[in-house]
Design an enzyme around this catalytic site. Structure first.
Site: not given
Length: 383
Positions: A132, A154, A196, A238, A248, A253, A257, A260, A264, A278
């Site tokens: 946990r 993330k 990036e 960042k 986000e 934020r 992306n 992206h 993606h 990526h």
């Protein structure tokens, strides 16, 4: 608040990510892999870490990282996963969790991610759910991970429905960026990370994009000072955005992306395989995002061309025909749009894009006419 601070002796820079109750440092500099135990001193809940790496990176660096911890009295074990996006699938994640539990960790054990974005995402998600929740540290080994995925919390894995659709926001305790690691990185991996880097200039720092145009080639050729500057500026950007919008919950934020939604979809269509890294997908996606912005009358066509020209000049595959080593694919606009509909950023059936009113003027849009999008993709496929 997130300004870099000088440290003595080792040309190290430290950037603070300011989050209430979860603030942490990003340490940047040469030779930091061998100082990881020293840098983590005072952060570990107990003198025990489990290093998670992949089968490519572990033979290069895992023993040195373990030794760095052991020199400070910390017990270190290492687990490896297969290299590549396949390790971010449910089956591989389940195997990792069982392997971790075989080590008999407790809640004071710290996981250490040693690798690129896949290892960082995977280990971070494992840390979020193991017992946990246990602490973890990021030691990114690729340019892409150093400037993007290791910072911000993330974490996640992929599903057949899309990329990173199962995961958690879970911040590391520390990010250790050893700039010397880039010396062993293949050029293609450097290029993927460079996409990036350029992204930060395109979002809201036009002067930094100009710097990229002037210095990108030297950075990629191995100039250490330029690499360090690019990493520092990217992490500063960042850290600033993450501190203002950690989860986000606003569109701030979401600006990270940029490229992206397109990227993606391209990754999904290529099966998240080796034909498209990526960072390569982000580069192609940013070019398409600026093209779409220009087509919608939002962005000067000259800015869109400037973006495409720079990314192509450094060697990124910004045209669809260049993806997969130039092998022609049976791209279909409708299939790509269908992938976009499954993107986690889509809301109430509406596609979400980061578009631009110019270089350094990115914004979030949920009002893209799919007919315009379809036309853009048809033209990109035919180009």
């Amino acid at each position: 608040m997130n300004a870099p601070t000088e440290t003595t002796g080792q040309a190290r820079r430290t950037i603070r990510v300011d989050l209430a109750g979860r603030a942490y440092d990003i340490a940047i500099g040469p030779g930091l892999l061998d100082r990881a135990g020293e840098l983590a001193a005072g952060l570990l809940a107990a003198p025990r870490v489990i290093i998670v790496s992949d089968q490519t990176v572990a033979p290069l660096y895992a023993a040195r990282l373990a030794a760095a911890f052991e020199r400070t009295g910390v017990r270190a074990n290492t687990l490896t996963v297969p290299a590549g996006e396949s390790s971010k699938e449910f089956a591989a994640f389940g195997q990792l969790m069982n392997d971790l539990l075989d080590q008999r960790p407790d809640r004071k054990t710290t996981l250490v991610a040693l690798g690129g974005g896949v290892v960082g995402d995977l280990t971070g998600f494992a840390a979020a759910v193991l017992l946990r929740g246990v602490d973890f540290i990021q030691v990114p080994t690729t340019l892409l991970a150093q400037v993007d995925s290791s910072v911000g919390g993330k974490t996640g894995i992929n599903t057949r429905h899309g990329k990173n659709l199962v995961g958690a926001f879970y911040q590391p305790r520390l990010v250790v960026i050893d700039t010397d690691m880039l010396d062993s990185l293949p050029r293609r991996e450097l290029l993927a990370g460079y996409a990036e880097v350029a992204k930060y200039g395109l979002i809201d720092e036009p002067d930094f994009f100009t710097w990229c145009e002037e210095n990108g080639a030297a950075l990629l050729a191995g100039d250490a000072a330029r690499r360090s500057h690019a990493i520092e500026q990217s992490c500063l950007a960042k850290a600033r955005i993450v501190a203002a919008d950690e989860r986000e919950t606003t569109d701030l934020r979401a600006l990270l992306n940029l490229g992206h939604t397109f990227g993606h979809a391209l990754e999904a269509e290529t099966g998240f395989g080796p034909d498209l890294l990526h960072g390569e997908s982000v580069g192609a996606g940013m070019a398409l995002a600026f093209d779409l912005s220009a087509r919608m009358g939002l962005c000067p066509a000259a800015d869109a061309e400037r973006v495409r020209r720079h990314l192509a000049e450094v060697g990124l595959p910004v045209r669809l025909r260049a993806i997969g080593g130039g092998n022609r694919r049976d791209w279909q606009a409708e299939r790509l749009i269908d992938h976009m509909r499954g993107d986690k950023k889509a809301e109430a059936g509406r596609l979400t894009f980061v578009l631009a009113r110019g270089i350094g003027k990115a914004f979030v849009s949920r009002d893209v006419d799919e007919r315009v999008l379809h036309g853009l993709l048809d033209d990109a496929i035919a180009a």
